[in-house]
Design an enzyme around this catalytic site. Structure first.
Site, PDB file in Angstrom:
ATOM      1  N   ASP A 536       0.874  -1.169   0.000  1.00 19.39           N
ATOM      2  CA  ASP A 536       0.000   0.000   0.000  1.00 19.39           C
ATOM      3  C   ASP A 536       0.916   1.226   0.000  1.00 19.39           C
ATOM      4  O   ASP A 536       1.612   1.490   0.981  1.00 19.39           O
ATOM      5  CB  ASP A 536      -0.864  -0.057   1.277  1.00 19.39           C
ATOM      6  CG  ASP A 536      -1.846   1.087   1.371  1.00 19.39           C
ATOM      7  OD1 ASP A 536      -1.629   2.119   0.715  1.00 19.39           O
ATOM      8  OD2 ASP A 536      -2.834   0.939   2.127  1.00 19.39           O
ATOM      9  N   HIS A 537       0.895   1.946  -1.091  1.00 19.03           N
ATOM     10  CA  HIS A 537       1.864   3.029  -1.255  1.00 19.03           C
ATOM     11  C   HIS A 537       1.561   4.213  -0.342  1.00 19.03           C
ATOM     12  O   HIS A 537       2.368   5.136  -0.206  1.00 19.03           O
ATOM     13  CB  HIS A 537       1.898   3.483  -2.720  1.00 19.03           C
ATOM     14  CG  HIS A 537       3.237   4.012  -3.150  1.00 19.03           C
ATOM     15  ND1 HIS A 537       4.250   4.321  -2.267  1.00 19.03           N
ATOM     16  CD2 HIS A 537       3.739   4.285  -4.384  1.00 19.03           C
ATOM     17  CE1 HIS A 537       5.298   4.774  -2.916  1.00 19.03           C
ATOM     18  NE2 HIS A 537       5.015   4.757  -4.212  1.00 19.03           N
TER      19      HIS A 537
END
Ligand code: COA
Length: 564
Positions: A536-537
């Site tokens: 999850d950036h």
């Protein structure tokens, strides 16, 4: 136009049943059988249906009022064309008696009386001090079949009282708890969340304590045993404790978002249906009704606030506003067959989509040189056979991931975007995706950092087997910090797994293969294991992801470093 009374149907003996929610207002137009209000006994919630189509001209009850059979709760101005049905109370009652909602009320009533009959059985079957085995079956469900289990309320080893709720099932109109007909200990739970139950299906096996006396009833017991009837509890009770659809079938996709353990939801069938239709997670909604019950208004306000948040750039978008996919008429291209999705498949689909839409995914790739690890693994095969444990690459990968999570704790978090907080976990539990006939399941191995390779090998094999046998308990599928999805036993060179929200990273493992690796002077044949880390950036930056996979490469490349 004529007016018709809206009456409480036969409540099967229940009295002073409380109105917990009004589902219509004066002036509303309703169709026949639309729910008018929800009433609740201490055992079940039932919706009172409209006797016909028309406009609600008056309502004479409020939330909290107590109702009995035949009470008039309001008047319905029948719409044109519906008048002909309005041929007086007696007809209306006849018509009403065929309505499913009333059947449910009857069912509860009959279930209560059956419950008494059945409850008398355990006592009747007492012969001598000691214990006996019983298989508890699904009681008559008043014609309903294939009713999904939305919650398992007991675990193996639990000690139960008579009437302790065993499982909660939910039909379109009512949620019911199936109570234990006996006091005793649970030996084996034979159903899983998401299973669909019909009368006579087995729920669990119990050891029932017996007391002295009541010999005269033995014959009765034997004759019922001879007639092939196993003990059946009566359906009881609307669950005030069920979990929402998202949590119900623990069958999960890699994107399963578990509610906090122990989360209880108080909501009637209509509210649950609305929540499902709108994709609202009931565990996140605060109920404003009596006993914190969730009302339709609460669901609507929640959705409204979520929409506002997503318009303002909030994190909890529901995917609304995204154009749906229009299906062509496939039959124009050739023969087709349609079949309903299993509950597990539909829940997985929702969770996958939710994760994909909410999480900005990036995938980082790395190849780990596992030549030495593989030599060590092969050297341990004989020892494994002696122990009865098969050691695959998975336990090594689990151990390496635990070490990487400890060293790079930014991967061991969840984001709470509503509160703008990062939840840092002080434990290392890792989920393993298991491919089963029924779909993907993700059991969780706890405290991986504190376990040895043999223990991890044994536990992962056990959990995988339980998943395949549909024997996993909800608690065994909750609490993961990170997930490993290994397709190495099948094949492939790389893939991009979807993060199992609210975790922030997932490791995909593909098939190891011999590769020529340049050692500075020549090519060496090395066994290379392809790793694909999706993250999850929002939580993890690209440099950290590269550090994580590089670290995994080092740890798996020289497993002695796992000891450091
Ligand atoms: N490369 C090469 N071989 C591998 C490997 C890899 N990365 N991983 C496993 N193997 C080998 C094992 O060593 C074993 O071979 P062996 O009997 O010669 O030792 C064989 O493949 C089968 O292993 P498997 O039974 O799959 O055990 P596992 O411990 O590797 O995996 C599960 C266990 C539960 C993860 C696995 O069975 C499974 O279900 N994987 C599918 C997960 C999935 O569907 N993910 C998709 C999510 S979108």
């Amino acid at each position: 136009m004529s007016e018709q009374e809206i009456k409480v149907p036969d409540l099967g003996g229940a009295e002073d049943v409380e109105v917990i929610e009004l589902l219509v207002s004066v002036g509303d137009t309703v169709e026949a059988e639309d729910p008018i209000l929800t009433i609740e006994t201490d055992k079940a919630s039932v919706e009172l249906p409209s006797p016909g189509a028309g406009k609600i001209s008056s309502l004479s009850v409020e939330v909290g009022d107590k109702l009995n059979d035949g009470d008039v709760v309001g008047m319905l101005e029948a719409s044109d064309g519906a008048d002909s049905d309005d041929s007086g109370d007696s007809d209306a009652e006849t018509e009403e008696s065929e309505k499913p909602e009333e059947k449910e009320a009857e069912q509860e009533a009959s279930s209560e009386s059956e419950s008494e009959t059945e409850e008398s059985k355990p006592a009747a079957r007492k012969k001598s001090a000691g214990s006996r085995k019983e298989t508890v079956l699904v009681p008559p469900l008043d014609g309903m079949e294939n009713v999904p289990v939305i919650e398992i309320n007991v675990s193996e080893g639990d000690t139960l009282e008579v009437d302790s709720p065993l499982v909660t099932v939910e039909s379109d109109k009512a949620s019911m708890e199936i109570p234990s007909p006996y006091a005793g200990k649970v030996d084996k739970v034979l159903v899983a969340e998401g299973d669909e139950l019909s009368e006579g299906d087995k729920i669990l096996e119990m050891t029932v304590a017996e007391e002295e006396g009541d010999d005269e009833d033995d014959e009765q017991e034997e004759s019922s045993a001879e007639s092939g009837q196993e003990s059946q509890p009566a359906p009881d009770a609307e669950s005030q404790q069920d979990k929402p659809e998202e949590s119900a079938p623990q069958p999960q996709g890699a994107t399963y978002e578990p509610p906090s353990p122990g989360t209880k939801v108080h909501a009637g069938p209509a509210v649950r249906k609305l929540a499902r239709e709108l994709g609202a997670d009931l565990t996140r909604i605060k109920g404003s009704g009596p006993k914190s019950r969730i009302l339709k208004d609460d669901v609507q306000s929640y959705i409204k606030s979520q929409l506002q948040q997503s318009q303002q750039g909030g994190s909890v978008g529901t995917g609304s506003g995204i154009p749906g996919v229009k299906l062509p008429d496939f039959s124009q291209f050739g023969e087709v067959r349609r079949e309903p999705m299993s509950r597990m498949m539909s829940v997985t689909a929702v969770n996958m989509q939710r994760s994909w839409l909410n999480v900005p995914h990036v995938t980082q790739f790395e190849d780990a040189d596992i030549t030495d690890m593989e030599a060590f693994r092969q050297s341990q095969k004989a020892a494994g056979e002696k122990k009865g444990v098969k050691i695959t690459p998975l336990p090594f990968i689990l151990k390496a991931c635990a070490a990487a999570l400890a060293e790079l704790p930014q991967f061991n978090v969840s984001l709470d975007m509503e509160r703008k907080e990062v939840v840092r976990k002080q434990y290392i539990h890792i989920g393993i995706a298991v491919d089963t006939h029924n779909g993907l399941m993700v059991p969780v191995i706890r405290d991986v950092d504190q376990k040895g390779l043999w223990e991890l090998a044994e536990e992962s094999a056990e959990l995988a087997q339980k998943a395949r046998d549909r024997q996993l308990k909800p608690a065994e599928m909750q609490g993961a910090c990170f997930t490993i999805t290994s397709l190495g036993g099948i094949g492939g060179t790389a893939f991009t797994p979807i993060v199992n929200t609210p975790e922030v990273a997932i490791l995909g493992v593909s098939k190891a293969s011999m590769q020529p690796v340049w050692d500075g002077s020549e090519f060496q044949p090395r066994l290379m294991l392809p790793l694909s880390l999706s993250y999850d950036h929002r939580a993890v930056n690209g440099a950290d992801a590269a550090r994580f996979t590089a670290l995994l490469g080092q740890l798996l490349g020289d497993i002695r470093t796992l000891l450091l």
